[in-house]
Design an enzyme around this catalytic site. Sequence first.
Site, mmCIF file in Angstrom:
data_model
loop_
_atom_site.group_PDB
_atom_site.id
_atom_site.type_symbol
_atom_site.label_atom_id
_atom_site.label_comp_id
_atom_site.label_asym_id
_atom_site.label_seq_id
_atom_site.Cartn_x
_atom_site.Cartn_y
_atom_site.Cartn_z
ATOM 1 N N GLN A 104 3.004 5.691 -14.562
ATOM 2 C CA GLN A 104 2.892 4.237 -14.639
ATOM 3 C C GLN A 104 4.030 3.563 -13.873
ATOM 4 O O GLN A 104 3.984 2.356 -13.657
ATOM 5 C CB GLN A 104 2.959 3.785 -16.102
ATOM 6 N N ASP A 107 8.914 3.145 -9.395
ATOM 7 C CA ASP A 107 10.238 3.359 -8.801
ATOM 8 C C ASP A 107 10.288 4.452 -7.742
ATOM 9 O O ASP A 107 11.259 4.561 -7.001
ATOM 10 C CB ASP A 107 11.261 3.680 -9.896
ATOM 11 N N HIS A 122 0.326 2.298 -10.646
ATOM 12 C CA HIS A 122 0.689 0.913 -10.345
ATOM 13 C C HIS A 122 1.383 0.776 -8.995
ATOM 14 O O HIS A 122 2.038 -0.228 -8.729
ATOM 15 C CB HIS A 122 1.570 0.351 -11.465
ATOM 16 N N CYS A 130 1.897 -5.593 5.139
ATOM 17 C CA CYS A 130 1.788 -6.973 5.595
ATOM 18 C C CYS A 130 0.356 -7.446 5.348
ATOM 19 O O CYS A 130 -0.597 -6.848 5.863
ATOM 20 C CB CYS A 130 2.124 -7.075 7.080
ATOM 21 N N CYS A 133 -1.079 -8.845 9.117
ATOM 22 C CA CYS A 133 -1.513 -7.921 10.178
ATOM 23 C C CYS A 133 -1.844 -6.529 9.649
ATOM 24 O O CYS A 133 -2.208 -5.644 10.417
ATOM 25 C CB CYS A 133 -0.454 -7.830 11.277
ATOM 26 N N CYS A 157 7.668 -8.702 7.827
ATOM 27 C CA CYS A 157 7.025 -7.711 8.679
ATOM 28 C C CYS A 157 7.712 -7.688 10.046
ATOM 29 O O CYS A 157 7.854 -8.738 10.688
ATOM 30 C CB CYS A 157 5.546 -8.050 8.838
ATOM 31 N N CYS A 160 4.858 -9.079 12.802
ATOM 32 C CA CYS A 160 4.421 -10.474 12.932
ATOM 33 C C CYS A 160 5.346 -11.472 12.248
ATOM 34 O O CYS A 160 5.164 -12.683 12.386
ATOM 35 C CB CYS A 160 2.999 -10.628 12.389
#
Length: 251
Positions: A104, A107, A122, A130, A133, A157, A160
């Site tokens: 779960q 980290d 998760h 991104c 893009c 990003c 972009c």
Amino acid sequence: MGQVDEKVKMAVDLLEQSNYTVAFTGPGIFAESDFPREDHPEESLWKMVDPDEFTIHRYKEDPESFYEEGAPYFSMLYRLEPNNVHRVLAELEKRGLLKAVITQNIDGLHRKAGSKKVLKLHGTIRSATCTHCERKINIEDIIGDRDIEDVSFPLLCPGCGKPLKPDVVLPGEPLPPAYYKARDEGRQADLMFVIGPETRFEQDLELPGECKNIVVIASEAAPFDRGARVVINEKPGKVMSLLLKELDRRK
């Protein structure tokens, strides 16, 4: 011989008899890698975070605000290091005694400890995508040699210049493919170690039920206790160290 030691022996008996063992881990294990906030030393990180404050809707509406509030948690998580639970599970996999880790946690510490087959229910903070893009980025490539405290948020990003979304499954997003793979692992397993589970996520609670033999290792009582073969209410790091010692003793 203490009660914990006897239960560890029972857990090792089941492990040695098993043909397919998997582990299911939750925030109760990274609490042992955690460090408290200075203003509330009794609180561990995972108890402070309300997932409902970090929804996909909020990210899309205002990524700057999302990052502004989430940056302290991101920084703390990123600085955590593997503990005994992560290391012992990686060692069990190396010995061929553990087939997969279902976690779960976001980290990335299981991978960092050396586990190969990790199903992240998760997602992870160790990478980002991104949404403009669709470029995928390893967070370490952005941070480089800098300390996490010196990194500016939101992360942008490099292609972009738009904000990157952490590869964490946020409330409001569909279940990831890892969830369905984890369900298959649970059905295939004849033994599951449930270690430090978090009970806030209802869909996650279904996964241990796919396995007929469960060993629960948690500091506090968990919903899975009633149907478990063995329940050990003790710090997971201590229990996993004892488990490895018992395995080594039997060589």
